[in-house]
Write a protein that holds these residues in place. Structure first.
Motif, PDB file in Angstrom:
ATOM      1  N   ASN A   6       0.815  -1.216   0.000  1.00  0.00           N
ATOM      2  CA  ASN A   6       0.000   0.000   0.000  1.00  0.00           C
ATOM      3  C   ASN A   6       0.848   1.266   0.000  1.00  0.00           C
ATOM      4  O   ASN A   6       0.320   2.359  -0.012  1.00  0.00           O
ATOM      5  N   ASP A   7       2.183   1.124   0.020  1.00  0.00           N
ATOM      6  CA  ASP A   7       3.045   2.296  -0.090  1.00  0.00           C
ATOM      7  C   ASP A   7       2.920   2.906  -1.480  1.00  0.00           C
ATOM      8  O   ASP A   7       2.597   2.218  -2.444  1.00  0.00           O
ATOM      9  N   GLU A   8       3.212   4.190  -1.569  1.00  0.00           N
ATOM     10  CA  GLU A   8       3.255   4.863  -2.866  1.00  0.00           C
ATOM     11  C   GLU A   8       4.609   4.593  -3.503  1.00  0.00           C
ATOM     12  O   GLU A   8       5.599   4.382  -2.809  1.00  0.00           O
ATOM     13  N   ARG A   9       4.646   4.613  -4.831  1.00  0.00           N
ATOM     14  CA  ARG A   9       5.901   4.387  -5.549  1.00  0.00           C
ATOM     15  C   ARG A   9       6.028   5.393  -6.672  1.00  0.00           C
ATOM     16  O   ARG A   9       5.045   5.715  -7.357  1.00  0.00           O
ATOM     17  N   VAL A  10       7.251   5.904  -6.857  1.00  0.00           N
ATOM     18  CA  VAL A  10       7.521   6.865  -7.927  1.00  0.00           C
ATOM     19  C   VAL A  10       8.780   6.466  -8.678  1.00  0.00           C
ATOM     20  O   VAL A  10       9.661   5.788  -8.149  1.00  0.00           O
ATOM     21  N   HIS A  11       8.838   6.919  -9.911  1.00  0.00           N
ATOM     22  CA  HIS A  11      10.031   6.801 -10.761  1.00  0.00           C
ATOM     23  C   HIS A  11      10.510   8.223 -10.991  1.00  0.00           C
ATOM     24  O   HIS A  11       9.705   9.105 -11.319  1.00  0.00           O
ATOM     25  N   MET A  12      11.815   8.475 -10.796  1.00  0.00           N
ATOM     26  CA  MET A  12      12.347   9.830 -10.935  1.00  0.00           C
ATOM     27  C   MET A  12      13.554   9.837 -11.870  1.00  0.00           C
ATOM     28  O   MET A  12      14.347   8.895 -11.866  1.00  0.00           O
ATOM     29  N   VAL A  21      29.498  13.478  -8.085  1.00  0.00           N
ATOM     30  CA  VAL A  21      29.417  14.449  -6.993  1.00  0.00           C
ATOM     31  C   VAL A  21      28.828  13.822  -5.726  1.00  0.00           C
ATOM     32  O   VAL A  21      28.389  14.523  -4.824  1.00  0.00           O
ATOM     33  N   GLY A  22      28.794  12.494  -5.660  1.00  0.00           N
ATOM     34  CA  GLY A  22      28.258  11.803  -4.491  1.00  0.00           C
ATOM     35  C   GLY A  22      26.745  11.792  -4.406  1.00  0.00           C
ATOM     36  O   GLY A  22      26.182  11.536  -3.343  1.00  0.00           O
ATOM     37  N   PHE A  23      26.074  12.036  -5.517  1.00  0.00           N
ATOM     38  CA  PHE A  23      24.613  12.144  -5.498  1.00  0.00           C
ATOM     39  C   PHE A  23      23.934  10.815  -5.187  1.00  0.00           C
ATOM     40  O   PHE A  23      22.952  10.774  -4.453  1.00  0.00           O
ATOM     41  N   ARG A  24      24.438   9.723  -5.729  1.00  0.00           N
ATOM     42  CA  ARG A  24      23.815   8.420  -5.440  1.00  0.00           C
ATOM     43  C   ARG A  24      23.954   8.061  -3.963  1.00  0.00           C
ATOM     44  O   ARG A  24      23.001   7.575  -3.350  1.00  0.00           O
ATOM     45  N   PHE A  25      25.123   8.303  -3.382  1.00  0.00           N
ATOM     46  CA  PHE A  25      25.311   8.020  -1.962  1.00  0.00           C
ATOM     47  C   PHE A  25      24.415   8.933  -1.116  1.00  0.00           C
ATOM     48  O   PHE A  25      23.803   8.484  -0.141  1.00  0.00           O
ATOM     49  N   VAL A  40      18.737   3.500  -6.855  1.00  0.00           N
ATOM     50  CA  VAL A  40      19.221   4.670  -7.585  1.00  0.00           C
ATOM     51  C   VAL A  40      20.366   4.212  -8.483  1.00  0.00           C
ATOM     52  O   VAL A  40      21.134   3.322  -8.123  1.00  0.00           O
ATOM     53  N   ARG A  41      20.465   4.794  -9.677  1.00  0.00           N
ATOM     54  CA  ARG A  41      21.563   4.467 -10.582  1.00  0.00           C
ATOM     55  C   ARG A  41      21.865   5.633 -11.513  1.00  0.00           C
ATOM     56  O   ARG A  41      20.991   6.453 -11.821  1.00  0.00           O
ATOM     57  N   ASN A  42      23.132   5.689 -11.971  1.00  0.00           N
ATOM     58  CA  ASN A  42      23.526   6.629 -13.008  1.00  0.00           C
ATOM     59  C   ASN A  42      23.066   6.097 -14.347  1.00  0.00           C
ATOM     60  O   ASN A  42      23.052   4.885 -14.571  1.00  0.00           O
ATOM     61  N   ARG A  43      22.726   7.031 -15.238  1.00  0.00           N
ATOM     62  CA  ARG A  43      22.376   6.647 -16.609  1.00  0.00           C
ATOM     63  C   ARG A  43      23.442   7.179 -17.548  1.00  0.00           C
ATOM     64  O   ARG A  43      24.138   8.144 -17.240  1.00  0.00           O
ATOM     65  N   ASP A  44      23.550   6.567 -18.709  1.00  0.00           N
ATOM     66  CA  ASP A  44      24.575   6.946 -19.679  1.00  0.00           C
ATOM     67  C   ASP A  44      24.441   8.384 -20.164  1.00  0.00           C
ATOM     68  O   ASP A  44      25.419   8.984 -20.603  1.00  0.00           O
ATOM     69  N   THR A  47      22.149  11.647 -16.453  1.00  0.00           N
ATOM     70  CA  THR A  47      21.102  11.813 -15.450  1.00  0.00           C
ATOM     71  C   THR A  47      21.207  10.692 -14.419  1.00  0.00           C
ATOM     72  O   THR A  47      21.977   9.756 -14.578  1.00  0.00           O
ATOM     73  N   VAL A  48      20.418  10.825 -13.361  1.00  0.00           N
ATOM     74  CA  VAL A  48      20.317   9.790 -12.338  1.00  0.00           C
ATOM     75  C   VAL A  48      18.870   9.322 -12.306  1.00  0.00           C
ATOM     76  O   VAL A  48      17.948  10.140 -12.362  1.00  0.00           O
ATOM     77  N   GLU A  49      18.686   8.015 -12.228  1.00  0.00           N
ATOM     78  CA  GLU A  49      17.349   7.416 -12.208  1.00  0.00           C
ATOM     79  C   GLU A  49      17.096   6.828 -10.824  1.00  0.00           C
ATOM     80  O   GLU A  49      17.980   6.205 -10.236  1.00  0.00           O
ATOM     81  N   ILE A  50      15.889   7.048 -10.307  1.00  0.00           N
ATOM     82  CA  ILE A  50      15.518   6.562  -8.978  1.00  0.00           C
ATOM     83  C   ILE A  50      14.147   5.903  -9.054  1.00  0.00           C
ATOM     84  O   ILE A  50      13.226   6.447  -9.665  1.00  0.00           O
ATOM     85  N   SER A  51      14.022   4.759  -8.403  1.00  0.00           N
ATOM     86  CA  SER A  51      12.725   4.144  -8.172  1.00  0.00           C
ATOM     87  C   SER A  51      12.573   4.074  -6.661  1.00  0.00           C
ATOM     88  O   SER A  51      13.440   3.508  -5.979  1.00  0.00           O
ATOM     89  N   ALA A  52      11.519   4.679  -6.127  1.00  0.00           N
ATOM     90  CA  ALA A  52      11.383   4.804  -4.680  1.00  0.00           C
ATOM     91  C   ALA A  52       9.970   4.494  -4.233  1.00  0.00           C
ATOM     92  O   ALA A  52       9.003   4.829  -4.901  1.00  0.00           O
ATOM     93  N   SER A  53       9.880   3.858  -3.064  1.00  0.00           N
ATOM     94  CA  SER A  53       8.592   3.479  -2.504  1.00  0.00           C
ATOM     95  C   SER A  53       8.598   3.767  -1.006  1.00  0.00           C
ATOM     96  O   SER A  53       9.598   3.535  -0.329  1.00  0.00           O
ATOM     97  N   GLY A  54       7.471   4.288  -0.509  1.00  0.00           N
ATOM     98  CA  GLY A  54       7.346   4.571   0.914  1.00  0.00           C
ATOM     99  C   GLY A  54       6.000   5.187   1.222  1.00  0.00           C
ATOM    100  O   GLY A  54       5.178   5.399   0.330  1.00  0.00           O
TER     101      GLY A  54
END
Length: 96
Positions: A6-12, A21-25, A40-44, A47-54
């Motif tokens: 039932n948590d919400e999930r987003v793709h960013m 620059v330490g953004f993933r950490f 979270v991961r770097n893309r070629d 950009t940085v891609e994130i899938s998050a749920s909470g």
């Protein structure tokens, strides 16, 4: 921490100065702070891609923190897309 269905999930997608620059950490630490699960991961394309749920309030706070970034990054654009699929993450990880 285990995500609940039932948590919400987003793709960013995060654009700007967000690689080497330490953004993933920073994202990993912030996710743990707000009890967010996903990845979270770097893309070629630089950009940085994130899938998050909470939970809604925690996810909103996490998105706000990602939009601000860390002191070395400069987020120029953040695209957030709500996701509906029933993926359940066990933790938050940096993936290659």
């Amino acid at each position: 921490m285990t995500g609940r269905k039932n948590d919400e999930r987003v793709h960013m997608i995060v654009s700007g100065r967000v690689q080497a620059v330490g953004f993933r950490f920073f994202t990993l630490q912030t996710a743990r702070e707000f009890h967010i699960v996903g990845w979270v991961r770097n893309r070629d394309d630089g950009t940085v891609e994130i899938s998050a749920s909470g939970s809604g309030p925690n996810l909103d706070a996490f998105i706000h923190a990602v939009r601000k970034g860390n002191r070395f990054s400069r987020v120029q654009k953040l695209d957030v897309t709500p996701e509906k699929s029933p993926v359940v993450y066990e933790s938050f990880e940096i993936v290659e």
